[in-house]
Design an enzyme around this catalytic site. Structure first.
Site, PDB file in Angstrom:
ATOM      1  N   CYS A 142      24.217 -18.481  17.492  1.00 58.99           N
ATOM      2  CA  CYS A 142      22.824 -18.670  17.891  1.00 58.99           C
ATOM      3  C   CYS A 142      22.520 -18.018  19.251  1.00 58.99           C
ATOM      4  O   CYS A 142      22.627 -16.811  19.384  1.00 58.99           O
ATOM      5  CB  CYS A 142      22.482 -20.158  17.877  1.00 58.99           C
ATOM      6  SG  CYS A 142      20.691 -20.449  17.826  1.00 58.99           S
ATOM      7  N   HIS A 235      23.249 -22.074  12.320  1.00 62.33           N
ATOM      8  CA  HIS A 235      24.168 -23.160  12.688  1.00 62.33           C
ATOM      9  C   HIS A 235      24.837 -23.732  11.442  1.00 62.33           C
ATOM     10  O   HIS A 235      24.553 -24.856  11.019  1.00 62.33           O
ATOM     11  CB  HIS A 235      23.406 -24.264  13.419  1.00 62.33           C
ATOM     12  CG  HIS A 235      23.012 -23.906  14.821  1.00 62.33           C
ATOM     13  ND1 HIS A 235      23.896 -23.940  15.867  1.00 62.33           N
ATOM     14  CD2 HIS A 235      21.823 -23.495  15.330  1.00 62.33           C
ATOM     15  CE1 HIS A 235      23.276 -23.580  16.976  1.00 62.33           C
ATOM     16  NE2 HIS A 235      22.005 -23.303  16.680  1.00 62.33           N
ATOM     17  N   GLU A 237      27.606 -24.894  11.269  1.00 58.38           N
ATOM     18  CA  GLU A 237      28.452 -26.036  11.664  1.00 58.38           C
ATOM     19  C   GLU A 237      27.693 -27.360  11.710  1.00 58.38           C
ATOM     20  O   GLU A 237      28.318 -28.431  11.850  1.00 58.38           O
ATOM     21  CB  GLU A 237      29.078 -25.752  13.035  1.00 58.38           C
ATOM     22  CG  GLU A 237      28.169 -25.949  14.246  1.00 58.38           C
ATOM     23  CD  GLU A 237      27.207 -24.798  14.508  1.00 58.38           C
ATOM     24  OE1 GLU A 237      26.466 -24.858  15.503  1.00 58.38           O
ATOM     25  OE2 GLU A 237      27.215 -23.829  13.712  1.00 58.38           O
TER      26      GLU A 237
END
Length: 752
Positions: A142, A235, A237
């Site tokens: 990001c 993202h 994750e």
């Protein structure tokens, strides 16, 4: 396989409950496996949440991971206790000398600020620069990806009209890559950001490739051409409720956030979110660890710093001069290797060649046979047969129609007419260049047109540079013989042996090359004499000054006159191995400040056979006339002085023992009489070791390590001198300790 984390990290309990195999430091100590060393630079304010999310993904692979957590020292975390940060996080100062197989740089909630306004921007830039020489593959997330694209490639970020928040559909732009191996044609990734990077800005950089994107979210994943930099805008994750928590936080703050796109069923925020990205996240990180880290990282991670030494510069070079030495041209097979090297890079437009060298240890070089002919006319017939046979073997092996017999007859006839030994001796290079030009389809340009000498045989560097620029401007590609040029009368003049290197340097200066490649049979300069140290490491980067310092003390390095034509032009020299073209070799530069450095020294050289003359007289150092008298005596006797050490009442003069052999008594008596010395003594059997390092003046530890190494072997130091330019330390020891001393110093500097 497990992921190894610090003892008591909060993520351990969470992941253990999820059946993720986590190994603590204590348990890992019993393992005898080379783990992957991964560094996580956590820029997120929610430290524990982010470290848990990424640890979960890293631990869900068959590879053993050793994770270290990194924080910036210029910004203190406010959403987690300092006890946690002190217990589990390190600062850059603590890890900057380490090497890592992989690194993750997270996002940060600072995207609406200009990069330079971010509190820790300078430190982050230092870390990103450091990663190029200390990390094999770096994964940016990001804002971390946007910051890296800006730092490494100058790609700006752009503020979006409104915040991008939600879970978006993605597709692959590059389906053959390994990062997304096993992915479906359509996959989903969460995004939460206010800025983006434009696709056209990325595609304008040839070293970057867009590999995945989204119709709504834009560019998602980018990689560098060498696979060592990964940039991911989303993202993967994120936990199932990360976007939910951000949304509720913003609502509570009265920001009236939009409902995250495609996150809640039918965009109804009263219903639980639907997770559609978990499998993709696991596969993404698994692929990165497997294909971009595990399968390509060196086993000895300390060698990571050599991975990008020369290639980065070479990729930017539009014009190269490539000089090939005798061993690179000894056979037809070697010619084919050279042709392949030239084909691999069109920037190698001007090629300088030596005469064919030895094919094996008991072989004779072409130039040596020609020298024999010049000095012994009675050997002419047999040697010409031998030389013709060597060249015929090459021509036939390359399947050329080159008329060798006519060329050899022409050489012999012209030599008999003008009697120029220089002409005859230089014909090995001349014939080799003609054959190479025909083989690779380039123009042959005779060095006699380019390399100019005066009437006394002195090389005219400026005039040659102008002539080279003028003549070669009319040749897109050319092969040029090394070693010789012409005098004012047009007759052939040769350099000293090794002069083909000078030809290559002169051509590089004349065409203003981006780099001068010197191809030989070794992968660069070695840190020490291989006859003394077994398999010494090659030196990745060395400066012109360091090179000359090593040569002065006897190291067998490039011809000392080579560096002058290119140094003034700022042209780097890259020493490469024709037999191992994949090796980066050694880069010789004017200023090495911007190159990564694994090795703190650039080389060790020296030798035996030195002597010292010690002149003692009270207050000798205060009387300049007396010192001048001593120096004049050495000048009159034509005894070169290697080094001088001064004391209050003494001078210690070091010379080559051979220069005073047989007249030591006369020399000492003359000095004693001339300055009315109290005592003049001579000592022989001295060895000199020079340790050369551009860091010498800024790092006192280097000199200390030299002495520590010698002391560890109980080697007595008879003299020590730090060079006036701050790039060398010279030590004198007993001859019998020379090889042991070199090995001790080498070991001290290359040990982990």
């Amino acid at each position: 396989m497990p992921i190894k984390v610090p003892n008591n990290l909060p993520a351990v309990d969470t992941l253990t409950k999820e059946n993720v195999f986590v190994m603590t430091d204590a348990r890992a100590m019993t393992q005898d496996i080379r783990p992957l060393h991964i560094l996580l630079l956590n820029l997120m304010p929610t430290k524990i949440e982010t470290e848990t999310q990424l640890t979960r993904l890293l631990g869900n692979t068959p590879l053993q991971i050793e994770l270290e957590l990194l924080q910036t020292s210029t910004h203190k975390a406010h959403n987690v206790s300092q006890e946690h940060m002190l217990a589990f996080y390190k600062t850059f100062h603590e890890i900057r000398n380490n090497y890592y197989d992989g690194m993750i740089i997270t996002g940060a909630p600072v995207e609406l600020m200009e990069f330079e306004e971010v509190e820790y921007w300078d430190e982050l830039c230092e870390i990103m620069e450091w990663s190029k020489s200390h990390v094999h593959s770096t994964f940016h997330i990001c804002w971390g990806a946007q910051a890296a694209l800006y730092y490494h490639y100058g790609i700006p970020k752009h503020v979006l009209p409104k915040k991008l928040s939600g879970v978006y559909e993605h597709h692959l732009d590059y389906k053959n890559g390994m990062l997304f191996r096993g992915f479906d044609d359509v996959f989903y990734v969460p995004h939460s950001r206010n800025t983006t990077v434009n696709r056209e800005d990325i595609e304008a950089v040839s070293e970057l490739k867009v590999i995945a994107s989204s119709p709504e979210a834009g560019v998602f994943a980018v990689k560098s051409e060498n696979d060592r930099q990964i940039f991911v805008m989303g993202h993967s994750e994120y936990d199932w409720d990360t976007l939910l928590n951000e949304y509720l936080r913003d609502k509570k703050a009265g920001l009236e956030p939009a409902v995250p796109d495609h996150y809640f069923p039918e965009d109804d925020d009263t219903q639980p979110p639907v997770v559609r990205w978990r499998s993709c996240a696991n596969l993404l990180y698994s692929n990165w660890l497997n294909y971009f880290v595990y399968q390509s990282t060196p086993y000895d991670i300390s060698t990571i710093s050599r991975e990008d030494l020369a290639p980065a510069l070479q990729e930017r070079a539009d014009l190269k001069v490539a000089k090939f030495g005798g061993t690179s041209l000894a056979t037809a097979a070697q010619f084919r290797k050279v042709a392949e090297i030239l084909r691999e890079d069109p920037a190698r437009r001007y090629i300088v060649v030596s005469a064919p060298g030895k094919r094996r240890k008991d072989d004779v070089k072409i130039t040596d046979m020609l020298i024999e002919c010049a000095g012994n006319p009675e050997l002419m017939d047999q040697r010409f047969i031998d030389i013709t046979s060597r060249f015929r073997e090459i021509v036939r092996g390359l399947k050329l129609s080159f008329d060798l017999d006519a060329e050899m007859e022409k050489i012999r006839r012209e030599y008999e007419q003008n009697g120029s030994d220089a002409f005859l001796i230089s014909r090995g290079e001349n014939l080799c260049a003609r054959i190479m030009a025909e083989y690779v389809g380039a123009d042959f340009v005779d060095a006699a047109e380019l390399i100019l000498f005066d009437g006394q045989g002195n090389f005219l560097e400026k005039e040659s540079r102008r002539r080279i620029a003028e003549v070669l401007s009319g040749h897109e590609r050319a092969v040029i013989p090394g070693f010789y040029g012409s005098g004012p009368d047009g007759r052939i003049v040769t350099f000293s042996r090794g002069g083909s290197d000078i030809t290559g340097a002169a051509v590089s200066a004349g065409v203003t090359a981006d780099i001068y490649e010197n191809w030989t049979d070794v992968s660069g300069l070695l840190m020490a004499d291989p006859k003394v140290v077994k398999n010494p490491l090659p030196v990745p980067v060395i400066t012109y000054k360091e090179l000359r310092e090593l040569a002065f003390m006897g190291a067998e390095v490039m011809h000392e006159d080579v560096v002058f034509p290119v140094r003034k032009m700022g042209i780097p020299i890259n020493i490469r191995n024709t037999n191992r073209p994949q090796d980066p070799g050694t880069l010789i530069v004017k200023n090495a400040d911007y190159y990564p450095s694994l090795l703190k020294i650039s080389g060790i050289s020296g030798g035996t056979g030195y002597a010292s003359i010690v002149v003692e007289k009270e207050r000798l150092n205060e009387d300049e006339a007396l010192r001048t008298t001593v120096m004049r005596i050495f000048g009159e006797q034509r005894i070169p002085i290697l080094n001088i050490l001064t004391g209050v009442d003494s001078l210690n003069i070091f010379v080559n023992e051979k220069d005073i052999r047989g007249h030591v008594r006369e020399l000492t008596a003359q000095i004693r009489s001339a300055v009315n010395a109290d005592k003049v003594t001579a000592a022989t059997g001295i060895a000199m070791i020079a340790v050369v390092s551009r860091f010498m003046s800024s790092s006192p530890a280097i000199g200390a390590k030299v002495l520590t190494a010698l002391a560890s072997r109980r080697i007595n130091v008879r003299m020590i001198d730090y060079g006036v330019e701050g790039i060398s330390t010279l030590v004198g020891i007993d001859e019998g300790d020379y090889e042991n001393g070199v090995r001790a110093i080498y070991t001290e500097f290359i040990k982990k």
